[in-house]
Design an enzyme around this catalytic site. Structure first.
Site, PDB file in Angstrom:
ATOM      1  N   GLY B  14      11.352  -1.653   3.744  1.00  0.00           N
ATOM      2  CA  GLY B  14      11.079  -0.919   4.975  1.00  0.00           C
ATOM      3  C   GLY B  14      12.227  -1.035   5.958  1.00  0.00           C
ATOM      4  O   GLY B  14      12.860  -2.074   6.060  1.00  0.00           O
ATOM      5  N   ASP B 143       8.848  -7.782   9.771  1.00  0.00           N
ATOM      6  CA  ASP B 143       7.701  -8.691   9.643  1.00  0.00           C
ATOM      7  C   ASP B 143       8.058 -10.140   9.942  1.00  0.00           C
ATOM      8  O   ASP B 143       7.173 -10.963  10.145  1.00  0.00           O
ATOM      9  CB  ASP B 143       7.132  -8.620   8.214  1.00  0.00           C
ATOM     10  CG  ASP B 143       6.637  -7.237   7.845  1.00  0.00           C
ATOM     11  OD1 ASP B 143       6.465  -6.409   8.762  1.00  0.00           O
ATOM     12  OD2 ASP B 143       6.432  -6.982   6.647  1.00  0.00           O
ATOM     13  N   GLY B 194       3.026  -5.399   9.938  1.00  0.00           N
ATOM     14  CA  GLY B 194       3.272  -6.787   9.572  1.00  0.00           C
ATOM     15  C   GLY B 194       2.459  -7.244   8.367  1.00  0.00           C
ATOM     16  O   GLY B 194       2.444  -8.414   8.041  1.00  0.00           O
ATOM     17  N   GLU B 249      -2.607  -4.918  10.840  1.00  0.00           N
ATOM     18  CA  GLU B 249      -2.974  -3.907   9.842  1.00  0.00           C
ATOM     19  C   GLU B 249      -3.556  -4.545   8.581  1.00  0.00           C
ATOM     20  O   GLU B 249      -4.235  -3.873   7.803  1.00  0.00           O
ATOM     21  CB  GLU B 249      -1.752  -3.053   9.458  1.00  0.00           C
ATOM     22  CG  GLU B 249      -0.666  -3.813   8.704  1.00  0.00           C
ATOM     23  CD  GLU B 249       0.524  -2.937   8.304  1.00  0.00           C
ATOM     24  OE1 GLU B 249       0.535  -1.734   8.600  1.00  0.00           O
ATOM     25  OE2 GLU B 249       1.469  -3.494   7.693  1.00  0.00           O
TER      26      GLU B 249
END
Lengths: 431, 431
Positions: B14, B143, B194, B249
């Site tokens: 990412g 993250d 995260g 999330e």
């Protein structure tokens, strides 16, 4: 009106990044007129009037009032979705009673179409009861749906330009994201606010007026069956290997589990699912013409609260339309909304004027059908020419302190209560 | 290594707001070392190496390279989620073949734990095949889960500080939104990225270190049954009439319809529903202790792409860790990751160092249990002291042109292909 009487300003409906700029324009503007005494802010809109919760805005420090420019949404005096329905006679009487008790001769209502209607009716009741009240509307909505579709009552509403600028950046960054991550995430679906009105999703085009991005824009005004949407996305995947899809939160894609607010409007932020989710799930189920999965973003209220992307043009206009409203009030011109009209010619400029509240209340602005491109997945250059000046040229410089933004912090200075407690009618019904 | 050989830089996983700053640090840094020839960027990470798609970064204009600082996510050279699994022997051989064909002596891999493992294995295979290859890792992940929980291998990863700053602003604005709109929308649920690691949702606390907001933070590390969450929200509604809820999330709230990427990680942006949606629906179903409805925001990839909220500290560090990686490469120190270590003392400062790739690849960073506050809905001041310096003090000044941000536009200058076409192994399997 009395020689010197006080002013009440109230906000209604969804907030915007620039709503506090109109508030600041009113506070600053009122200082120029001897006939205006104290400026009160109704706490949480008309609910604050009913409950006699009036914040003394004239007593606030100059610094905090100045900081309202960079303080988005409606946290300073609050807004509400309480509707003064014509049947709620006690509520109307209470408003008049509160205004009389606090020697209020000016009522400024910041809001959309519904609020213009409310302001008009408050003035009517006041006059019928012998209260000399000047009621003025101040336009506000990110949706840009106040006024008429011919743009003669108002060119655009304060709030829209900033959300359009947010979408310019969001799509620029989403395009970089999609370009960079397309081997795994070839489709990025972005859901825009605006209910059933297309001005906000249309603003995605401002990120790419030259049409270099693989960008498709689906407005609620031009429904598109999911199967066709998927075909069009897959066509783009075959062409360029990736696709950005902007969808209106009000696009008809089947049942999203609607939750309605008291105005009967769908509250899309509270729906059980979202259009973006339905589109993403559908695309992943029917299969993409590229490896990887579709993913979605629903920015929600951040798009109307993200101050770094607010438009300086929008901020300035919101401030001035607030000043204009005060000027109209001081002149005793009850029953008008302050408005923004675009001057003709190639250089963007506006003038501030007035339009009757009844005309605004009875009008409905839609997204011009001619601004939707043939094919139904883009908007036209005419729309770009309309919207481009509203986002301005540069970024703001936000005041910071200790790593956070320094937001306005109004002091809790309230007018002394002079009346018995009152429970708003609609709240009683639910009790 | 050969006296002068070329360098390949690739990105994986990412993207972040500062990933291009590390890229720029590598491009700029390489100019200082005569032993480094051309700097190539692999198009879409290791996939670009396999497909022999190598962008000539040394041939780019100085202005575009400079603009990489303000260009978020990975659109410039691309990233991927293609995993070089140990069984994919042909892929490894192909990497060596491509490196040999283009006289590549340096391989810099920008990524997370998985990428450090890949970089290490590429170096091993190269050495076994007699190719003198220096492999260096460059840390990157929003993250903040690269390295160890003792923060000895790396203090924090580039990318995290900017997303933490985004959340500082998002929560500041959400608090204004919620304060202003609470009569209709008393609960605002914000979902943070995260995965299962709490550093990003924890950053919400940076918006309010004095704990003045009605803010609750739920990390995936401390599961909370929905019924208990609803009770805690309703307790807050009874106290202050409103509540901000930040959820990870990856919070366990039942089945979200997971979609996994090739690393076996859940791709939360592609899930059939979201944690925020489940929490919002649950709250609205059990009923709130205040009038109105809960609503939710899922910012998605915008939180890692929103450049106006990037941290200048993060940008500077990302650039320097890229430079450090080049320095390690030029010194022939294969098998290391460039790292950022915090200096002791009250004034925040860092030094750039190296740690063995194998140590990073075999380590796992979790969110320290001691940084979750008793009660499980907040983080501690120790976390705030750790994270606060990473967001910096001020806002960036983004370069604008014609109302849009001026993003870096690298020219499509590719190294001439010297090898036959090659289809990556994992792509063949799916065909």
């Amino acid at each position: 009106m009395p020689r010197c009487s006080n002013l009440v300003v109230a906000q209604s409906g969804g907030p915007t990044p620039v709503i506090n700029s109109s508030l600041r324009g009113i506070i600053d503007g009122a200082r120029d007129f001897g006939q205006i005494g104290t400026v009160y802010g109704a706490r949480h809109g008309i609910e604050g009037v009913l409950k006699e919760e009036l914040i003394d805005l004239s007593a606030q420090s100059a610094e905090e009032v100045a900081l309202l420019r960079y303080t988005p949404v409606a946290g300073s005096i609050g807004t509400c979705r309480y509707k003064l329905k014509s049947g709620q006679k006690q509520d109307f009487e209470r408003v008049i009673e509160v205004f009389r008790a606090h020697r209020v001769g000016y009522f400024l209502y910041i809001g959309g179409n519904d609020s213009m209607d409310t302001a008009h009716r408050v003035a009517e009741v006041a006059h019928a009861r012998g209260l000399d009240l000047v009621a003025i509307g101040v336009p506000k909505t990110i949706d840009n749906d106040v006024g008429d579709s011919a743009f003669k009552l108002i060119d655009h509403t304060p709030g829209y330009g900033s959300v359009a600028k947010y979408w310019t950046h969001e799509v620029q960054y989403a395009n970089e994201e999609n370009k960079g991550s397309c081997p795994a995430d070839p489709v990025l679906v972005l859901q825009a606010m605006g209910r059933k009105i297309g001005y906000i999703p249309a603003a995605a085009r401002l990120a790419d007026p030259e049409r270099r991005m693989p960008l498709q824009i689906y407005l609620a005004e031009r429904p598109c069956p999911l199967a066709q949407l998927a075909d069009q996305v897959n066509d783009e995947l075959r062409r360029s290997g990736r696709c950005l899809v902007v969808v209106s939160e009000g696009l008809d894609v089947g049942d999203v589990g609607q939750v309605k607010d008291v105005f009967g409007h769908t509250s899309f932020g509270s729906s059980q699912t979202t259009v973006a989710q339905i589109v993403v799930n559908y695309l992943n189920q029917v299969g993409l013409a590229a490896k990887g999965a579709a993913r979605g973003n629903v920015s929600g209220t951040f798009q109307r609260g993200s101050m770094a992307y607010a438009s300086s043009v929008d901020l300035d206009e919101a401030y001035k339309v607030g000043q204009k409203a005060v000027e109209l009030a001081a002149g005793g011109e009850s029953g008008y909304m302050a408005t923004i009209l675009r001057m003709p010619g190639p250089i963007y400029s506006v003038r501030y004027d007035k339009v009757p509240l009844v005309e605004v209340a009875n009008s409905e602005r839609t997204f011009p059908a001619g601004w939707i491109a043939p094919g139904g997945m883009d908007v036209t250059d005419d729309f770009v020419r309309y919207a481009r000046p509203l986002i301005g040229e540069d970024m703001l410089s936000l005041p910071m302190r200790d790593g956070r933004q320094r937001l306005a912090q109004l002091a809790a200075i309230y007018a002394d209560k002079k009346l018995p407690e009152y429970v708003p009618e609609a709240d009683r019904k639910r009790g």
